[in-house]
Write an enzyme that holds these catalytic residues in place. Structure first.
Site, mmCIF file in Angstrom:
data_model
loop_
_atom_site.group_PDB
_atom_site.id
_atom_site.type_symbol
_atom_site.label_atom_id
_atom_site.label_comp_id
_atom_site.label_asym_id
_atom_site.label_seq_id
_atom_site.Cartn_x
_atom_site.Cartn_y
_atom_site.Cartn_z
ATOM 1 N N ASP A 20 3.396 -5.561 0.590
ATOM 2 C CA ASP A 20 3.610 -5.204 1.989
ATOM 3 C C ASP A 20 2.351 -5.422 2.823
ATOM 4 O OD1 ASP A 20 4.973 -4.162 4.175
ATOM 5 O OD2 ASP A 20 5.697 -2.399 3.109
ATOM 6 N N ASP A 57 13.178 -4.118 8.317
ATOM 7 C CA ASP A 57 13.309 -2.711 7.920
ATOM 8 C C ASP A 57 14.641 -2.139 8.368
ATOM 9 O OD1 ASP A 57 11.006 -2.494 6.550
ATOM 10 O OD2 ASP A 57 9.897 -1.348 8.053
HETATM 11 C C1 GLA Z 1 7.144 -0.920 5.311
HETATM 12 C C2 GLA Z 1 8.249 -1.651 4.606
HETATM 13 C C3 GLA Z 1 9.266 -0.668 4.119
HETATM 14 C C4 GLA Z 1 8.622 0.351 3.201
HETATM 15 C C5 GLA Z 1 7.459 1.007 3.902
HETATM 16 C C6 GLA Z 1 6.663 1.876 2.948
HETATM 17 O O1 GLA Z 1 7.591 -0.376 6.495
HETATM 18 O O2 GLA Z 1 8.810 -2.623 5.425
HETATM 19 O O3 GLA Z 1 10.320 -1.323 3.468
HETATM 20 O O4 GLA Z 1 8.184 -0.303 2.039
HETATM 21 O O5 GLA Z 1 6.571 0.052 4.461
HETATM 22 O O6 GLA Z 1 5.588 2.482 3.569
#
Ligand code: GLA
Length: 717
Positions: free
Chosen positions: A450, A515
């Site tokens: 990420d 997300d």
């Molecule tokens: C980001 C990702 C999510 C999740 C969060 C965790 O927002 O896109 O899918 O993994 O971080 O903190």
């Protein structure tokens, strides 16, 4: 072979021709488009292209060269901008050599005044028709060369391509399409977020007025780069137009010492006369053949269960164990432990950088959970965000100087975190050591990598802007991890789809698209994404009934039906889900698995449908099978929907048509669906006439399966 420079060079692929004019000082694209049936003669084509100039214009128009030059009289945007302490800025190259093979041209040009060599590399891939291009600049002088700009090869646009399809968006609503008429002036998208970005995807489509999903001419262009970039489509006052994509540098960011070379990110281009779905087909095939690791491409993609929306930071072994039971029960094949598993990570305020298992949650490490998950026949995956650090972390306390900054400006915290300077060897080594240790100690088959903030302050420890070097360092780190652990698959995530591009795909295997798990919003996000990326790359999860981001409540039929067209996963608290929903989810996963091979290797065809409807199909490359999705997103203007035409089927074959989703479709009265279920219908009828859609409620969907009958089947039918 290197020979004397010829006036014209032609590359041919299955469906395209590219003709480069080398008669002048700089190379120019004379033609890129549908393949010529006759032998293409450069001289005649050049004669056909002669333009006249009005009085008061330049006596001879400057060429839109692969790197257009100011010194040649080009008054659009130059392709390369350099200087040596403010001097030797005017590049005026002359072609020195051309290395030509059937698929590739390497054109070297020299500017003796500025003491630089430019190398343009163009490859036209025979099978996928994708044109790739890079521009390299080498400092052949003795002093430092400052490079302010070095774009990928510039693409002149045919006059009839009067429409621009660009991309915009935001967090949780990425890959939104934006249609603009070409105008005199420049359409410019500049991204300075230090990642590919949610809002300025580095891609653009130029097309003719009448182009649709299934017919018409278009160019698609994409820059494979995960950092700052610009996309420029300019129509000059002369009417000529061009597209230029390249990296965006901060002042002084790129300098070359004697003998050093900078290479632009790769430009990926597709040209078609058969509509936008065909354009996507070229990009998808290229990703499948050339970018994706072939071991992953040849493996089935396991259905995911991701813990994020189920538990967020509230982790306990018992809870995760119960989720693993439920996940395996509904059919998940890989369990991904998302954020929250490492030292002091109780919220997003602390812990990033300290990549050690949190012993307060997992006293015996991750081993017991991994064993449990694997005993349930699921693989285990882990979330990491290596580029970042929270000020509240042991790492930051020990090394406050390891971060990027813009001294003397105050540091900008975003999601309570700062960005590590990956260009420092000690940072690379620390991150590699930590990830390597985790991947060595534990049986982990997957990393969700990420990056949850933009890089607003990209200065390194020496006070120089370092976005370019940061991206290169990221690629190096990913490469090092992959070489050390080739069995580990990696997903590219950046607060959802903030790092989706062909550059990162050389080191990763899946993209977390967004997300937002809101199935209705996802339709637009996924359709935009599908213009460049194939379904198997697209992370698509079934979220909770009430979407955590939009608050919209959507039925399981639709949530699951939308997710099953990508690399399917679940991201909801299964322990809170009622039995009917779980049962439906289980059936959707079963359906996904049944058709997974088709979905993950087929040809995607988006259909042109009215607003508030979404329709597309995935067809087997041999036309033997297809799945079509139709979603009614909102209430329609008319009382009844239109017809669904199954574009792309073989019109000379017969198909058995079935509705395979939702498990139970109930309409207000008898519809065509009940009437035709299981019928054998000619491909031409299905394509040309199509099928009347039933009365449906908003936010509901249908999935059709079509199976071609061969002569033997037919005899039995
Ligand atoms: C980001 C990702 C999510 C999740 C969060 C965790 O927002 O896109 O899918 O993994 O971080 O903190």
């Amino acid at each position: 072979m290197i020979n004397a420079v010829k006036p014209f060079y032609t590359l041919r692929s299955d469906k395209c021709s590219l003709i480069i004019d080398c008669r002048g000082r700089a190379p120019v694209i004379l033609y890129w488009g549908a393949k010529f049936n006759t032998i293409d003669n450069g001289d005649i084509m050049a004669a056909l292209s002669i333009r006249q100039e009005l009085p008061a214009c330049q006596p001879e128009e400057a060429a839109i060269a692969l790197s257009p030059e100011t010194a040649a009289g080009f008054i659009g945007c130059p392709g390369v901008q350099i200087h040596r302490q403010g001097k030797q800025w005017a590049i005026s190259t002359a072609i020195e050599s051309v290395e030509a093979s059937s698929q590739q041209l390497v054109i070297k040009s020299i500017c003796s005044g500025a003491q630089v060599q430019l190398t343009h590399r163009l490859v036209l891939d025979d099978q996928t028709d994708i044109l790739t291009g890079t521009t390299e600049i080498t400092n052949v002088g003795n002093s430092t060369l400052w490079v302010d700009r070095c774009d990928a090869p510039c693409i002149p646009l045919p006059a009839q391509y009067t429409k621009i399809l660009g991309f915009t968006g935001r967090w949780a609503n990425e890959f939104q399409r934006q249609n603009i008429d070409r105008f005199t002036g420049a359409y410019v998208r500049e991204n300075r977020s230090g990642r590919t970005s949610h809002d300025s995807f580095p891609g653009v489509i130029l097309h003719a007025d009448q182009t649709t999903e299934s017919s018409g001419e278009a160019y698609g262009l994409h820059l494979g780069w995960s950092g700052n970039h610009h996309v420029r489509v300019e129509q000059m006052f002369t009417g000529r137009a061009y597209a230029q994509l390249g990296e965006l540098f901060y002042p002084g960011e790129m300098s070359l010492e004697s003998g050093e070379t900078y290479c632009s990110p790769t430009l990926y281009g597709a040209s078609t006369v058969s509509g936008l779905s065909a354009l996507s087909g070229c990009f998808h095939s290229y990703i499948r053949n050339h970018l994706i690791d072939q071991n992953v491409a040849n493996k089935r993609r396991p259905v995911h269960f991701n813990t994020w929306e189920a538990v967020y930071f509230d982790l306990s072994f018992e809870h995760l164990r119960d989720l693993a039971d439920s996940a395996s029960d509904v059919g998940a094949e890989r369990f991904i432990l998302d954020d929250g598993w490492f030292k002091n990570r109780k919220s997003d305020k602390a812990g990033l950088g300290d990549w050690f298992v949190d012993k307060s949650v997992f006293p015996n490490g991750l081993g017991p959970l991994i064993n449990y998950v694997q005993a349930k026949n699921m693989e285990f995956g882990l979330w990491v965000e290596p580029e970042m650090v929270n000020p509240d972390s042991d790492l930051y306390r020990a090394h406050p100087d390891w971060i990027l900054n813009a001294d003397p400006a105050p540091l900008i915290l975003s999601r309570n975190q700062l960005v590590l300077d990956l260009t420092r060897v000690e940072v690379q080594d620390y991150l590699f050591e930590r990830l390597d240790a985790l991947l060595t100690e534990y049986s982990i088959s997957y990393l969700k990598w990420d990056m949850n903030r933009a890089v607003y302050q990209p200065g390194n420890g020496s006070g120089q802007a370092a976005t370019h070097h940061q991206v290169v360092a990221l690629y190096d780190l990913l490469k090092r991890i992959r070489e050390a652990h080739p069995q580990v698959e990696i997903e590219s995530c950046s607060s959802g789809g903030g790092r989706a591009d062909f550059g990162i795909l050389r080191y990763t295997d899946r993209i977390w698209t967004s997300d937002s798990n809101d199935a209705v919003d996802r339709l637009g996000i996924q359709e935009g994404f599908s213009i460049f990326f194939p379904p198997e790359i697209m992370g698509a999860h079934v979220g909770p009934r009430d979407c955590h981001i939009t608050g919209r409540s959507i039925s399981m039929d639709t949530r699951a039906g939308v997710a099953l067209f990508g690399h399917m996963g679940i991201e909801a608290n299964l322990l809170e889900m009622d039995i009917p929903q779980k049962q439906t989810l289980k059936e959707a996963i079963k359906l996904h698995k049944k058709h997974r091979e088709l979905l993950h290797s087929g040809r995607l065809v988006r259909l042109d449908v009215p607003q508030n409807e979404s329709a597309f199909g995935v067809l087997a490359s041999d036309y033997s099978e297809a799945l079509f999705s139709y979603v009614q997103q909102a209430s329609l203007l008319h009382s009844v929907a239109g017809k669904l035409r199954f574009t792309g089927l073989d019109i000379d074959s017969k198909y058995e048509l079935n509705v395979v989703w939702p498990p139970k479709f109930v309409g207000p009265s008898k519809s065509a669906i009940e009437q035709v279920k299981g019928s054998v219908i000619g491909g031409d009828v299905l394509v040309k006439m199509g099928m009347q859609l039933p009365i449906m409620q908003p936010e509901t969907m249908l999935i059709f399966h079509l199976r071609r009958l061969n002569v033997d089947n037919e005899a039995n039918s």
